[in-house]
Design a protein around this motif. Structure first.
Motif, mmCIF file in Angstrom:
data_model
loop_
_atom_site.group_PDB
_atom_site.id
_atom_site.type_symbol
_atom_site.label_atom_id
_atom_site.label_comp_id
_atom_site.label_asym_id
_atom_site.label_seq_id
_atom_site.Cartn_x
_atom_site.Cartn_y
_atom_site.Cartn_z
ATOM 1 N N SER A 175 40.281 77.124 112.278
ATOM 2 C CA SER A 175 39.648 78.283 111.642
ATOM 3 C C SER A 175 38.497 77.836 110.758
ATOM 4 N N ARG A 176 37.526 78.714 110.647
ATOM 5 C CA ARG A 176 36.397 78.430 109.752
ATOM 6 C C ARG A 176 36.883 78.416 108.315
ATOM 7 N N ASP A 177 37.660 79.437 107.964
ATOM 8 C CA ASP A 177 38.086 79.607 106.573
ATOM 9 C C ASP A 177 39.503 79.091 106.402
ATOM 10 N N ARG A 178 39.969 79.202 105.159
ATOM 11 C CA ARG A 178 41.348 78.819 104.845
ATOM 12 C C ARG A 178 42.293 79.760 105.586
ATOM 13 N N PRO A 179 43.306 79.245 106.290
ATOM 14 C CA PRO A 179 44.220 80.167 106.982
ATOM 15 C C PRO A 179 45.048 80.976 105.983
ATOM 16 N N LEU A 180 45.468 82.133 106.396
ATOM 17 C CA LEU A 180 46.296 83.032 105.582
ATOM 18 C C LEU A 180 45.602 83.480 104.302
ATOM 19 N N PRO B 9 50.952 72.138 127.780
ATOM 20 C CA PRO B 9 51.642 71.741 126.542
ATOM 21 C C PRO B 9 50.891 72.013 125.245
ATOM 22 N N THR B 10 49.604 72.367 125.328
ATOM 23 C CA THR B 10 48.848 72.562 124.072
ATOM 24 C C THR B 10 48.212 73.944 124.040
ATOM 25 N N ALA B 11 48.418 74.647 122.933
ATOM 26 C CA ALA B 11 47.751 75.935 122.729
ATOM 27 C C ALA B 11 46.733 75.765 121.616
ATOM 28 N N LEU B 12 45.497 76.159 121.906
ATOM 29 C CA LEU B 12 44.463 76.116 120.873
ATOM 30 C C LEU B 12 44.178 77.545 120.438
ATOM 31 N N VAL B 13 44.345 77.804 119.149
ATOM 32 C CA VAL B 13 44.079 79.134 118.604
ATOM 33 C C VAL B 13 42.841 79.033 117.722
ATOM 34 N N VAL B 14 41.905 79.937 117.931
ATOM 35 C CA VAL B 14 40.680 79.916 117.127
ATOM 36 C C VAL B 14 40.686 81.141 116.221
ATOM 37 N N GLY B 15 40.712 80.895 114.902
ATOM 38 C CA GLY B 15 40.791 81.990 113.921
ATOM 39 C C GLY B 15 41.891 81.689 112.927
ATOM 40 N N GLY B 16 41.825 82.317 111.754
ATOM 41 C CA GLY B 16 42.841 82.029 110.738
ATOM 42 C C GLY B 16 43.448 83.288 110.152
ATOM 43 N N GLY B 17 43.191 84.440 110.776
ATOM 44 C CA GLY B 17 43.694 85.715 110.263
ATOM 45 C C GLY B 17 45.093 86.016 110.786
ATOM 46 N N LYS B 18 45.479 87.275 110.642
ATOM 47 C CA LYS B 18 46.845 87.665 111.017
ATOM 48 C C LYS B 18 47.127 87.371 112.492
ATOM 49 N N THR B 19 46.252 87.866 113.377
ATOM 50 C CA THR B 19 46.535 87.727 114.807
ATOM 51 C C THR B 19 46.581 86.254 115.209
ATOM 52 N N ALA B 20 45.663 85.452 114.667
ATOM 53 C CA ALA B 20 45.639 84.022 115.011
ATOM 54 C C ALA B 20 46.969 83.373 114.641
ATOM 55 N N VAL B 21 47.446 83.633 113.427
ATOM 56 C CA VAL B 21 48.667 82.966 112.964
ATOM 57 C C VAL B 21 49.898 83.555 113.664
#
Ligand code: FAD
Ligand code: COM
Length: 519
Positions: free
Chosen positions: A242-247, A213-225
């Motif tokens: 994500s380390r930085d601000r997403p998008l 039921p839970t997906a964890l995505v690490v990163g805030g760039g195009k592929t992550a989002v």
């Protein structure tokens, strides 16, 4: 070695061959398509037959030269059809479709899907089963229509600036073009190799269970989002840590805020300022939890499905070690505007040369390398380019964001939809292709668009669109904006109403006034 130079395989036959080779454990030997009766030396070996190598070779061939493409995969086209753009677009289509179905669940003709989870495994398997179709077409087109020679299905070793060895055979050419692409950046954290921890490549190659039921995505760039929106749309709790601000790549704050709001309404959780510390697994060796350090301290996320998208690293090691080509700190191969590396007669194109890692740059880089190899002096200067990504929507942007424009220009005017409505109620604009149901029944989901204009010169400085179907328009808008397109010129164009872009209309509504006002 299988000599295919004398056969004329239709697309289906190529698909069978590629399928067999991708699923076979053994070594079938390379697929060799070299014309025995052509005695000319090769003008260039393209090491890598992805977008950069394939388009470079095709252009060089069209100019009358003789290219040879070498690729370890049994198909041409590279990452794009195998595990990058094509699956990304499949997943983003699914996300857009599920957004529609969840929004209208139980209304009109839509089934009630409340509480239901869609299968990620089924979508991945559908893609995996279908992907040899595009692969096969690439081989067919390259051989039968573009007249390209190639050696596929075996890794190559660079010998020197003019030579490459494949399966014990060496091939030589006047020039070498490094078109070796990039790969997912490895994350050096405990538990990285547990089952259930994926990157964009391993997801489509190896996913063989239904994520929980839970997906964890690490990163805030195009592929992550992009992938995060797909996981979320299937009905899973999705965290984007994500380390930085997403998008961050979308250079307009209002557009970014619109997108984040829409994603949060769908239940997505953004955890900026986060660092993944470790992953732990269960007794089967599958990931079961992640330890994350964020601004508020450490948190443990229970999940059997972790998607890592921290970026890409250029494939440049072999060229650096064997040829001594100069590389940048991020490993990208250094090139000049004629695509030449630091080593004479060696060129580099595409993702191996670093950011932006996009198809247009790969294909155009290949084309410019070909022109230079064929004796022209052709400079590829990247300059400003239109950009896009998916959330549950398609998002396009070009030029300056409003904040950037205000730093540089005194009189910035913004034309946008929806308007700032005094009572804050959502307005069903912009309407347009594939958002009409939202416009009628859930107006805040009908999208967003914005033109940033210099009110003095009346020139368009930037454009932003959230919706569907504007991508094509942005490709053509970008060069016009570069050449100084004004509000008045845009207002002169003939719109195909109800198109996804209202820019023409908005401009025409304001073009009559000498002093531009926003709206
Ligand atoms: P590749 O396509 O990776 O080609 C490199 C080739 O070199 C490979 O085929 C590889 O097998 C071969 N190779 C490497 N070393 C050797 C060797 N030693 N011997 C033999 N062969 C070798 N861009 C867009 O414009 N739009 C999108 O929607 C988009 N979506 C994306 C989604 C994802 C998830 C990712 C990761 C990327 C996406 N991109 C997108 C970027 C795009 O995929 C790349 O910019 C493009 O594919 C790069 O092409 P290339 O030819 O440089 O590299
Ligand atoms: C597209 C691959 S999926 S290529 O750019 O046509 O080679």
């Amino acid at each position: 070695m299988v000599d295919v130079s004398e056969v004329e395989w239709p697309v289906k036959r190529w698909a069978r061959e590629i399928d067999d080779r991708l699923s076979a454990a053994g070594d079938a030997g390379p697929l060799v398509n070299i014309k025995a009766d052509d005695r000319r030396e090769f003008d260039a070996i393209f090491l890598g037959g992805g977008a950069a190598g394939r388009f470079g070779a095709a252009y060089l061939r069209a100019m009358g030269g003789r290219p040879l493409i070498i690729d370890r995969w049994p198909f041409l086209g590279g990452s794009c059809p195998h595990h990058a753009c094509v699956p990304h677009h499949v997943f983003s289509d699914v996300a857009a479709q599920l957004l529609l179905e969840r929004t209208f669940s139980g209304r009109l003709w839509f089934q009630d899907i409340g509480g239901k989870t869609a299968s990620i495994k089924a979508v991945v398997e559908m893609f995996r089963e279908g992907r040899t179709g595009p692969h096969a077409f690439m081989n067919f087109q390259s051989k039968e229509q573009l007249d390209l020679e190639f050696v596929l299905g075996a890794p190559a070793r660079i010998l020197d600036a003019h030579g490459v060895a494949v399966a014990g055979v060496s091939y030589r050419a006047r020039n070498l073009v490094l078109a070796t692409g990039a790969r997912p950046k490895p994350l050096a954290i405990e538990g990285r190799n547990l089952q259930g921890v994926f990157d964009y490549a391993s997801l489509v190659d190896t996913l063989d269970y239904e994520p929980g039921p839970t997906a964890l995505v690490v990163g805030g760039g195009k592929t992550a989002v992009e992938y995060g929106c797909f996981f979320n749309a299937t009905g899973r709790r999705t965290i984007i840590a994500s380390r930085d601000r997403p998008l961050a790549m979308i250079n307009d704050g209002e557009t970014r805020a619109f997108l984040i709001r829409r994603m949060e309404e769908q239940g997505m959780e953004f955890w900026p300022g986060s660092e993944l510390l470790a992953l732990t697994g269960d007794e089967r060796g599958r990931v079961e939890s992640a330890l994350i350090r964020g601004p508020g301290g450490e948190a443990r996320v229970e999940s059997d499905f972790v998607f890592l998208a921290p970026g890409l690293v250029p494939n440049s090691e072999e060229a650096r070690e064997t040829l001594g080509v100069a590389v940048n700190a991020d490993g990208s191969i250094q090139i000049d505007s004629r695509l030449r590396t630091s080593v004479p007669d060696v060129y580099a194109v595409g993702d191996s040369t670093g950011a932006p890692m996009e198809m247009f740059k790969a294909r155009k880089g290949g084309m410019y390398a070909a022109r230079n190899i064929m004796g022209e002096e052709a400079h590829y200067r990247l300059g400003e380019y239109p950009d896009f990504m998916h959330t549950h929507y398609e998002v396009c942007w070009l030029g300056l964001g409003e904040e950037q424009a205000r730093e540089r220009y005194q009189n910035v005017v913004v034309l946008k939809l929806p308007p700032d409505n005094p009572d804050g109620d959502a307005v069903a604009l912009p309407a347009g292709d594939r958002v009409m149901l939202y416009a009628m029944m859930k107006p805040e989901l009908s999208g967003f668009q914005k033109l940033v204009v210099d009110g003095d010169s009346r020139r368009i400085l930037g454009a932003f669109h959230v919706g569907y179907g504007a991508k094509d328009g942005f490709q053509y808008l970008a060069p016009m904006v570069r050449k100084g397109l004004t509000v008045d010129e845009l207002g002169e164009m003939d719109e195909l109403f109800l198109n996804p872009s209202y820019f023409i209309q908005l401009c025409r509504l304001r073009a009559g006034s000498k002093v531009l006002r926003g709206m």
